[in-house]
Design a protein around this motif. Structure first.
Motif, PDB file in Angstrom:
ATOM      1  N   ALA A  27       0.660  -1.135  -0.071  1.00 31.25           N
ATOM      2  CA  ALA A  27      -0.083   0.114   0.149  1.00 31.25           C
ATOM      3  C   ALA A  27       0.820   1.254   0.064  1.00 31.25           C
ATOM      4  O   ALA A  27       0.426   2.177  -0.698  1.00 31.25           O
ATOM      5  N   GLN A  28       1.930   1.469   1.029  1.00 31.00           N
ATOM      6  CA  GLN A  28       2.839   2.219   0.822  1.00 31.00           C
ATOM      7  C   GLN A  28       3.529   2.693  -0.486  1.00 31.00           C
ATOM      8  O   GLN A  28       3.733   3.805  -0.931  1.00 31.00           O
ATOM      9  N   GLU A  29       3.933   1.373  -1.090  1.00 33.29           N
ATOM     10  CA  GLU A  29       4.692   1.614  -2.379  1.00 33.29           C
ATOM     11  C   GLU A  29       3.975   2.295  -3.393  1.00 33.29           C
ATOM     12  O   GLU A  29       4.431   2.886  -4.132  1.00 33.29           O
ATOM     13  N   HIS A  30       2.802   1.987  -3.379  1.00 25.37           N
ATOM     14  CA  HIS A  30       1.850   2.445  -4.397  1.00 25.37           C
ATOM     15  C   HIS A  30       0.881   3.722  -4.166  1.00 25.37           C
ATOM     16  O   HIS A  30       0.183   4.136  -4.913  1.00 25.37           O
ATOM     17  N   GLY A  31       1.102   4.026  -3.080  1.00 25.53           N
ATOM     18  CA  GLY A  31       0.339   5.251  -2.432  1.00 25.53           C
ATOM     19  C   GLY A  31      -1.226   4.941  -2.304  1.00 25.53           C
ATOM     20  O   GLY A  31      -2.016   5.864  -2.203  1.00 25.53           O
ATOM     21  N   TRP A  32      -1.611   3.757  -2.063  1.00 20.58           N
ATOM     22  CA  TRP A  32      -2.897   3.245  -1.906  1.00 20.58           C
ATOM     23  C   TRP A  32      -3.414   3.753  -0.265  1.00 20.58           C
ATOM     24  O   TRP A  32      -2.639   3.442   0.421  1.00 20.58           O
ATOM     25  N   PRO A  33      -4.641   3.798  -0.008  1.00 21.37           N
ATOM     26  CA  PRO A  33      -5.244   4.215   1.195  1.00 21.37           C
ATOM     27  C   PRO A  33      -5.037   2.577   1.982  1.00 21.37           C
ATOM     28  O   PRO A  33      -4.967   1.518   1.419  1.00 21.37           O
ATOM     29  N   ALA A  34      -5.449   2.772   3.083  1.00 20.44           N
ATOM     30  CA  ALA A  34      -5.245   1.563   4.066  1.00 20.44           C
ATOM     31  C   ALA A  34      -6.540   0.520   3.522  1.00 20.44           C
ATOM     32  O   ALA A  34      -7.495   1.153   3.474  1.00 20.44           O
ATOM     33  N   GLY A  35      -6.163  -0.725   3.718  1.00 21.50           N
ATOM     34  CA  GLY A  35      -7.171  -1.606   3.371  1.00 21.50           C
ATOM     35  C   GLY A  35      -7.139  -1.888   1.678  1.00 21.50           C
ATOM     36  O   GLY A  35      -7.794  -2.952   1.320  1.00 21.50           O
ATOM     37  N   MET A  36      -6.493  -1.127   0.958  1.00 20.09           N
ATOM     38  CA  MET A  36      -6.302  -1.362  -0.409  1.00 20.09           C
ATOM     39  C   MET A  36      -4.902  -1.772  -0.655  1.00 20.09           C
ATOM     40  O   MET A  36      -4.134  -1.267  -0.547  1.00 20.09           O
ATOM     41  N   GLY A  37      -4.954  -2.800  -1.888  1.00 19.56           N
ATOM     42  CA  GLY A  37      -3.499  -3.215  -2.163  1.00 19.56           C
ATOM     43  C   GLY A  37      -3.505  -4.371  -2.831  1.00 19.56           C
ATOM     44  O   GLY A  37      -4.526  -5.059  -3.186  1.00 19.56           O
ATOM     45  N   GLY A  38      -2.084  -4.787  -3.382  1.00 19.47           N
ATOM     46  CA  GLY A  38      -1.739  -5.988  -4.196  1.00 19.47           C
ATOM     47  C   GLY A  38      -1.610  -7.329  -3.468  1.00 19.47           C
ATOM     48  O   GLY A  38      -1.894  -8.240  -4.193  1.00 19.47           O
ATOM     49  N   ILE A  39      -1.973  -6.977  -2.277  1.00 13.42           N
ATOM     50  CA  ILE A  39      -1.655  -8.285  -1.357  1.00 13.42           C
ATOM     51  C   ILE A  39      -2.507  -8.058  -0.130  1.00 13.42           C
ATOM     52  O   ILE A  39      -2.403  -7.062   0.362  1.00 13.42           O
ATOM     53  N   ARG A  40      -3.120  -9.236   0.370  1.00  9.13           N
ATOM     54  CA  ARG A  40      -3.876  -9.171   1.494  1.00  9.13           C
ATOM     55  C   ARG A  40      -3.502 -10.388   2.106  1.00  9.13           C
ATOM     56  O   ARG A  40      -3.757 -11.631   1.827  1.00  9.13           O
ATOM     57  N   VAL A  41      -3.519 -10.138   3.697  1.00 12.13           N
ATOM     58  CA  VAL A  41      -3.204 -11.319   4.554  1.00 12.13           C
ATOM     59  C   VAL A  41      -4.462 -11.743   5.153  1.00 12.13           C
ATOM     60  O   VAL A  41      -5.353 -11.018   5.869  1.00 12.13           O
ATOM     61  N   ASN A  42      -5.113 -12.720   4.798  1.00  7.40           N
ATOM     62  CA  ASN A  42      -6.245 -13.553   5.252  1.00  7.40           C
ATOM     63  C   ASN A  42      -5.949 -14.297   6.292  1.00  7.40           C
ATOM     64  O   ASN A  42      -5.029 -14.998   6.573  1.00  7.40           O
ATOM     65  N   GLU A  43      -6.751 -14.259   7.612  1.00  8.28           N
ATOM     66  CA  GLU A  43      -6.416 -14.917   8.641  1.00  8.28           C
ATOM     67  C   GLU A  43      -7.715 -15.993   8.777  1.00  8.28           C
ATOM     68  O   GLU A  43      -8.861 -15.985   8.732  1.00  8.28           O
ATOM     69  N   ILE A  44      -7.167 -17.333   9.013  1.00  7.67           N
ATOM     70  CA  ILE A  44      -7.975 -18.411   9.149  1.00  7.67           C
ATOM     71  C   ILE A  44      -8.174 -19.116  10.248  1.00  7.67           C
ATOM     72  O   ILE A  44      -7.108 -19.367  10.921  1.00  7.67           O
ATOM     73  N   VAL A  45      -9.276 -19.118  11.031  1.00 10.69           N
ATOM     74  CA  VAL A  45      -9.450 -19.659  12.331  1.00 10.69           C
ATOM     75  C   VAL A  45     -10.043 -21.011  12.275  1.00 10.69           C
ATOM     76  O   VAL A  45     -11.263 -21.041  11.896  1.00 10.69           O
ATOM     77  N   GLN A  46      -9.406 -22.146  12.554  1.00 10.02           N
ATOM     78  CA  GLN A  46      -9.800 -23.522  12.668  1.00 10.02           C
ATOM     79  C   GLN A  46     -10.232 -23.767  14.106  1.00 10.02           C
ATOM     80  O   GLN A  46      -9.233 -23.856  15.039  1.00 10.02           O
ATOM     81  N   LYS A  47     -11.364 -24.259  14.288  1.00 11.96           N
ATOM     82  CA  LYS A  47     -11.677 -24.977  15.687  1.00 11.96           C
ATOM     83  C   LYS A  47     -11.429 -26.092  15.575  1.00 11.96           C
ATOM     84  O   LYS A  47     -11.823 -27.033  14.751  1.00 11.96           O
ATOM     85  N   LEU A  48     -10.601 -26.685  16.559  1.00 11.91           N
ATOM     86  CA  LEU A  48     -10.050 -27.899  16.890  1.00 11.91           C
ATOM     87  C   LEU A  48     -10.937 -28.566  17.920  1.00 11.91           C
ATOM     88  O   LEU A  48     -11.553 -27.795  18.827  1.00 11.91           O
ATOM     89  N   PRO A  49     -10.787 -29.959  18.232  1.00 13.05           N
ATOM     90  CA  PRO A  49     -11.316 -30.593  19.608  1.00 13.05           C
ATOM     91  C   PRO A  49     -10.888 -30.053  20.682  1.00 13.05           C
ATOM     92  O   PRO A  49      -9.879 -29.519  20.755  1.00 13.05           O
ATOM     93  N   LYS A  50     -11.665 -30.230  21.786  1.00 10.68           N
ATOM     94  CA  LYS A  50     -11.159 -29.929  23.214  1.00 10.68           C
ATOM     95  C   LYS A  50     -11.053 -28.256  23.424  1.00 10.68           C
ATOM     96  O   LYS A  50     -10.125 -28.150  24.126  1.00 10.68           O
ATOM     97  N   GLY A  51     -11.791 -27.577  22.698  1.00 12.56           N
ATOM     98  CA  GLY A  51     -11.831 -26.093  23.005  1.00 12.56           C
ATOM     99  C   GLY A  51     -10.573 -25.531  22.121  1.00 12.56           C
ATOM    100  O   GLY A  51     -10.243 -24.392  22.593  1.00 12.56           O
ATOM    101  N   LYS A  52      -9.680 -26.108  21.638  1.00 15.38           N
ATOM    102  CA  LYS A  52      -8.494 -25.569  20.892  1.00 15.38           C
ATOM    103  C   LYS A  52      -8.733 -24.995  19.377  1.00 15.38           C
ATOM    104  O   LYS A  52      -9.782 -25.472  18.768  1.00 15.38           O
ATOM    105  N   TYR A  53      -7.941 -24.104  19.107  1.00 23.76           N
ATOM    106  CA  TYR A  53      -8.110 -23.328  17.824  1.00 23.76           C
ATOM    107  C   TYR A  53      -6.604 -23.450  17.232  1.00 23.76           C
ATOM    108  O   TYR A  53      -5.687 -23.406  17.645  1.00 23.76           O
ATOM    109  N   TYR A  54      -6.764 -23.276  15.862  1.00 20.76           N
ATOM    110  CA  TYR A  54      -5.446 -23.388  14.791  1.00 20.76           C
ATOM    111  C   TYR A  54      -5.519 -21.995  13.911  1.00 20.76           C
ATOM    112  O   TYR A  54      -6.756 -21.952  13.288  1.00 20.76           O
TER     113      TYR A  54
END
Length: 113
Positions: A27-54
Motif C-alpha cells: 500500500a505504501q509503495e503504490h500510495g494506496w489508502p489503508a485496506g487497499m493493495g496488491g496483497i492481502r493477508v487473510n486470517e483463517i481460524v479453525q476450531k479443533l477438538p477440546k476447545g482448541k483453535y488453529y
C-alpha cells in the motif's frame, strides 16, 4: 521479448506469521489508502477438538498486484517480498519458483493476469 508470465511470486504459507508487513509495504509503495493493495493477508481460524483453535495466515495477491513492475524493472524485489519479516515470499522466474515449490509442502505459485 519476455513472456507475459515469465515472473511470479512463491508464497510459503507454512511460515507466514500474519504480521501484515507485506500488505502495508504494498500500500505504501503504490500510495494506496489503508485496506487497499496488491496483497492481502487473510486470517483463517479453525476450531479443533477440546476447545482448541488453529490459526493460519494466508497472504494472497489481489487483482491490483502487478509484481511491482517499476521496482522489478530496476532489479529490485517487489515491496511485499522485500519487507516480508518471515521471509516466506520469493520473486523470480516462474520455472525456477516451480522447482522450489516441489521442495515445500504448503506453497502457492502466483502470476499476474
Amino acid at each position: 521479448m519476455a513472456k507475459k508470465h515469465a515472473f511470479g511470486l512463491l508464497i510459503d504459507y507454512e511460515y507466514c506469521t500474519g504480521c501484515h508487513t507485506c500488505q502495508v509495504a504494498c500500500a505504501q509503495e503504490h500510495g494506496w489508502p489503508a485496506g487497499m493493495g496488491g496483497i492481502r493477508v487473510n486470517e483463517i481460524v479453525q476450531k479443533l477438538p477440546k476447545g482448541k483453535y488453529y490459526l493460519t495466515y494466508l497472504p494472497f495477491p489481489t487483482e491490483l498486484c502487478i509484481l511491482c513492475q517499476p521496482r522489478t524493472k530496476q532489479g529490485l524485489e517487489p515491496a511485499c517480498v522485500k519487507h516480508c519479516m518471515a521471509g516466506c515470499m520469493q520473486y523470480g522466474p516462474v520455472e525456477e519458483l516451480a522447482k522450489e515449490m516441489t521442495k515445500k509442502a504448503r506453497t502457492v505459485l502466483w502470476v499476474p493476469r
